[in-house]
Every structure is written in structure tokens, then in C-alpha cells.
Design an enzyme around this catalytic site. Structure first.
Site, short mmCIF file in Angstrom:
data_model
loop_
_atom_site.label_atom_id
_atom_site.label_comp_id
_atom_site.label_asym_id
_atom_site.label_seq_id
_atom_site.Cartn_x
_atom_site.Cartn_y
_atom_site.Cartn_z
N GLY A 166 44.91 41.82 43.13
CA GLY A 166 43.38 41.82 42.13
C GLY A 166 42.60 41.80 43.01
O GLY A 166 42.75 42.18 44.11
N ASN A 167 41.11 41.79 42.40
CA ASN A 167 39.79 41.62 43.89
C ASN A 167 38.44 41.04 43.31
O ASN A 167 38.83 40.31 41.97
CB ASN A 167 39.08 43.47 43.60
CG ASN A 167 39.10 44.44 43.25
OD1 ASN A 167 38.01 43.02 42.05
ND2 ASN A 167 39.95 45.04 42.85
N PHE A 168 37.69 40.25 43.43
CA PHE A 168 36.85 39.34 43.17
C PHE A 168 35.23 40.20 43.04
O PHE A 168 35.04 39.50 42.20
CB PHE A 168 36.40 39.09 45.21
CG PHE A 168 37.07 38.84 45.52
CD1 PHE A 168 37.97 37.15 45.03
CD2 PHE A 168 37.97 38.64 47.00
CE1 PHE A 168 38.63 36.17 46.08
CE2 PHE A 168 38.41 37.69 47.59
CZ PHE A 168 39.24 36.64 47.38
N ALA A 222 35.94 47.98 39.47
CA ALA A 222 36.63 47.79 41.59
C ALA A 222 37.97 48.08 40.73
O ALA A 222 38.98 47.23 40.33
CB ALA A 222 36.38 46.23 42.29
#
Ligand code: CTP
Length: 401
Positions: free
Chosen positions: A207-209, A275
Site C-alpha cells: 500500500g502507500n501512505f 495514489a
């Protein structure tokens, strides 16, 4: 204008009740027919006489006055809107569970019209999990929240929990009761927000932030300008507040692609703020990967660039915008992405700017347009940035339509 709109203004026991006088005045000035209903506690904060004078109507407090019954069912049935401002923590809690120990609550429970709530309380009370749970329930019940503001509080402290200013509340009321006046009335907008989660096995993902806050703020702003908004939302802890936003929840880049393809054709404006993962595990496994070797290799494959795909499908009259998140050669890369993805506008986020980027409440963006324009916005809250972006897009479209 709110000409002839019947508004029930509920006032509860909070210091912010002093603002109810100006609120009543502004609603009446807009042409609304305002019936004030106060809780008994509210009468200690502002005199009913002030409000009856401003609303040109007797203020109602009790279920019965002088042996006459105030028909709470009819009051609720005949109204276009019930607005509870200020809404104290106590009244919110009672509304959430359906308590009915005063006229205001009886009207709330029997009303068929939309209900807007403008909470007002100290920051600690606002942030208490009990208040949070009550607000969640009230939103699930279909009530519309007018967000609290930050600033000085009655306790002498500063923080979140102040009731919105009367002018802002009137704006929310007009958005709801008079949407035709809005610049994006009749338009459909597609917004993506949040991260994507790409499964490695049943319990792990890449995943990402991204928090989703920027895209959610954009969805709220577009809805506030009258648009019908479809928000494709990845795993985020946040939700839009505007009732004009329809949410489709997704997890993976593939699910986001499918959802976007479904909505894109009928969208007048699309803003891709999500994102999206650029790579996904090629073969996610069905069983949990056991800890064995010292190293583990996961083969990743490219995902479809959704924005680029939409750029290929874009028809005349459709407006397409994306974000560019960069750490170097920012401007050059932004222009390149704008061209290569066939966009009308790109919003550059530089991770070198302090206060900008993922999981923050603020952002700093530069706008680049298809006709060579460049505009830098200063560091602001994501909400304010969203407002500026939406206004920019409205102006840009009005020049080409
Ligand atoms: N985007 C997308 N689909 C992807 C990847 C990105 O729709 N699979 C969109 C994002 O929503 C954003 C824009 O493309 O609006 C740019 O994303 P960014 O991560 O800055 O750039 P990429 O095109 O992915 O290129 P790179 O990561 O190489 O900078």
C-alpha cells in the site's frame, strides 16, 4: 434566495446560542419562514424574546403552552428543513438514541424533512469517543453535518468545536434548498481518492501512505458547488461530509480501474487524486506465506495507468485532471504527465515542500493547464486547496464552454 422555505431552527443549550440571533436574521433576510424551537436549557443562553422578534413568530419551547398542544408532528411534516444550530453534545446524544424529553427532540423524531446539525462544544467533548459514535449514528440516520470550526472556545482554550459562523451555515442551507443557483448544478463529477492495497497473500498487501483527505475534500467541494459526485475511494479512514457525494469503495488498482471506467463516460469533470499502486504482485497466493527462507522475492507487474487510459477515452467537452507527485524535476515531470496522459490540468505535489503531500492536513500544489498556464497555490489546508482547485476548474471550463 430561500424565499418561502419553511425552516425549523432548533436551538440548544450552548454558549454558541448567542449566534442564533444573527443566524435567524440572515435566514429571514433570505426570505425563509423561520420557526424557532428552543430546548429549555437554550433559554438560559439567549432570550426567546430576541428570537421571536427576529423571526416574527412565537418561539416554541414546551410541548404544550397554556393548555395548548404544540403539534410536533405537523411542525416536522410542513418544514423544508430542520436546522439544529447550535447542537450541544447532550442534544446530539439524545438524537442519536431517539430520546424525546423536550419539544425539539419530539419534532426531530417526527420530522420528514432533511435535518442539518451544526454542533458546538468544547474540543474535549467534541473529540470524546462517545460524541464521535453519536455523530456516526446521526450521519447514518441521514442527518447532514455542518462541520465545526477551530478557534477560541468558551472554556478559554482554543481548538476544534466552535459552531460554524452563521454566514457559513446559511451557505450550507442554500446549497441544500436552492441547488439550481450553483455553478455545477446538473453536472456529474468523478473523483478518486485514497491509496490502493495490492494483496500479497490473504493477510498482507502493498500500500502507500495516502490518507485520501485531498480527494475527499475535492469531492465535498464539487458537491458544494452543485455537482453530482461519484467518489471512488480506496482504503481510507476518512469520509466525505456532503450528502451529494456517492461513494464506491475499492481496494485494489484493478477495482479502481473498473469503477472509473464505469463512471467516466457520464462524467463532465474527472479528478484523479488517488495514489494508485503502479505495481501489483503478479501472483497473490491464497494461503498465508510462511516464514522460511532468509529472503523473499515477490514479482510485481505493472498496473494499468488509469488516468492515461481515461485520457485516451476522453471525449470533447470532458475535463480531465490528475495529480503528479514528484521528488525531483518536478515541473518538467508535471508538464510531461499532462501531455502524455492527455489532461486538461495537472496538480503538482512536490514532496520537497514542507507541509505538502501524504497524510497531512495541509498541502501546497501548483496548477498546470493544457493551454500552458501555471499557477502556484500557497500552503493551505487541504479543504482550502480543494476550494481553490474547484474554482479554478469552474473558471477554466466556463472559458471553453
Ligand atoms: N495514476 C493512475 N493510475 C496509476 C498510477 C497513477 O490513474 N496506475 C494517476 C494518479 O491518480 C495521479 C497521476 O496518475 O493523478 C499521477 O500519478 P503519479 O504517481 O504522480 O505518477 P505516475 O504516472 O504513476 O508516474 P511515476 O510514479 O513514474 O512518477
Amino acid at each position: 434566495m430561500l424565499q418561502g422555505k419553511k425552516i425549523l431552527l432548533g436551538i440548544t443549550g450552548s454558549i454558541a446560542a448567542y449566534k442564533a440571533a444573527l443566524l435567524t436574521r440572515l435566514l429571514v433576510k433570505e426570505g425563509a419562514d423561520v420557526q424557532v424551537i428552543m430546548t429549555p436549557a437554550a433559554t438560559q443562553f439567549i432570550a426567546p424574546l430576541t428570537l421571536s422578534t427576529l423571526s416574527h413568530k412565537k418561539v416554541l419551547v414546551e410541548l404544550s403552552d397554556n393548555e395548548e398542544w404544540n403539534n410536533h408532528v405537523l411542525l416536522g411534516r410542513r418544514a423544508d428543513l430542520m436546522l439544529i444550530a447550535p447542537a450541544s453534545a447532550n442534544t446530539l446524544a439524545k438524537m442519536a438514541v431517539g430520546l424525546c424529553d423536550n419539544l425539539l427532540l419530539a419534532v426531530y423524531l417526527s420530522t420528514a424533512c432533511p435535518v442539518m446539525i451544526a454542533p458546538a462544544m468544547d474540543e474535549d467533548m467534541w473529540r470524546h469517543p462517545a460524541t464521535g459514535n453519536n455523530m456516526q449514528l446521526l450521519l447514518q440516520h441521514g442527518n447532514i453535518l455542518i462541520p465545526v470550526e477551530s478557534g477560541e472556545l468558551a472554556s478559554g482554550l482554543a481548538g476544534e468545536g466552535r459552531m460554524s459562523e452563521p454566514e457559513t451555515i446559511v451557505k450550507y442551507v442554500k446549497d441544500l434548498l436552492d441547488p439550481k443557483q450553483k455553478p455545477l448544478a446538473g453536472k456529474t463529477v468523478l473523483v478518486t481518492a485514497g491509496p490502493t492495497y495490492e494483496p500479497i497473500d490473504p493477510v498482507r498487501f502493498i500500500g502507500n501512505f495516502s490518507s485520501g483527505k485531498m480527494g475527499i475534500a475535492l469531492a465535498d467541494e464539487f458537491a458544494g458547488e452543485g455537482a453530482k459526485v461519484n467518489l471512488i475511494l480506496g482504503p481510507s479512514h476518512f469520509l466525505p461530509q456532503h450528502t451529494g457525494v456517492k461513494i464506491t469503495r475499492i481496494k485494489t488498482a484493478k477495482e479502481m480501474l473498473d469503477a472509473c471506467l464505469g463512471y467516466f463516460k457520464s462524467s463532465d469533470i474527472t479528478v484523479m487524486a488517488a495514489a494508485v499502486a503502479d505495481y501489483t504482485p503478479q501472483n497473490p497466493v491464497e494461503k498465508k506465506i510462511k516464514k522460511k527462507e532468509n529472503t523473499l522475492e515477490i514479482v510485481l507487474e505493472k498496473t494499468t495507468d488509469i488516468l492515461k487510459e481515461l485520457g485516451k477515452q476522453k471525449k470533447k467537452g470532458q475535463f480531465l485532471a490528475g495529480f503528479a507527485l514528484e521528488t525531483d524535476h518536478e515541473e518538467e515531470n508535471a508538464w510531461k504527465k499532462l501531455r502524455e496522459k492527455n489532461l486538461d490540468l495537472i496538480l503538482l505535489n512536490s514532496l520537497n515542500d514542507e507541509g505538502a503531500g501524504f497524510a497531512q492536513d495541509t498541502n501546497k500544489v501548483t496548477i498546470f493547464t493544457g493551454n500552458g498556464q501555471k499557477k502556484q497555490l500557497s500552503l493551505k489546508s487541504k479543504k482550502e486547496i480543494a476550494k481553490d482547485i474547484v474554482q479554478f476548474i469552474i473558471n477554466a471550463r466556463s472559458k471553453t464552454h
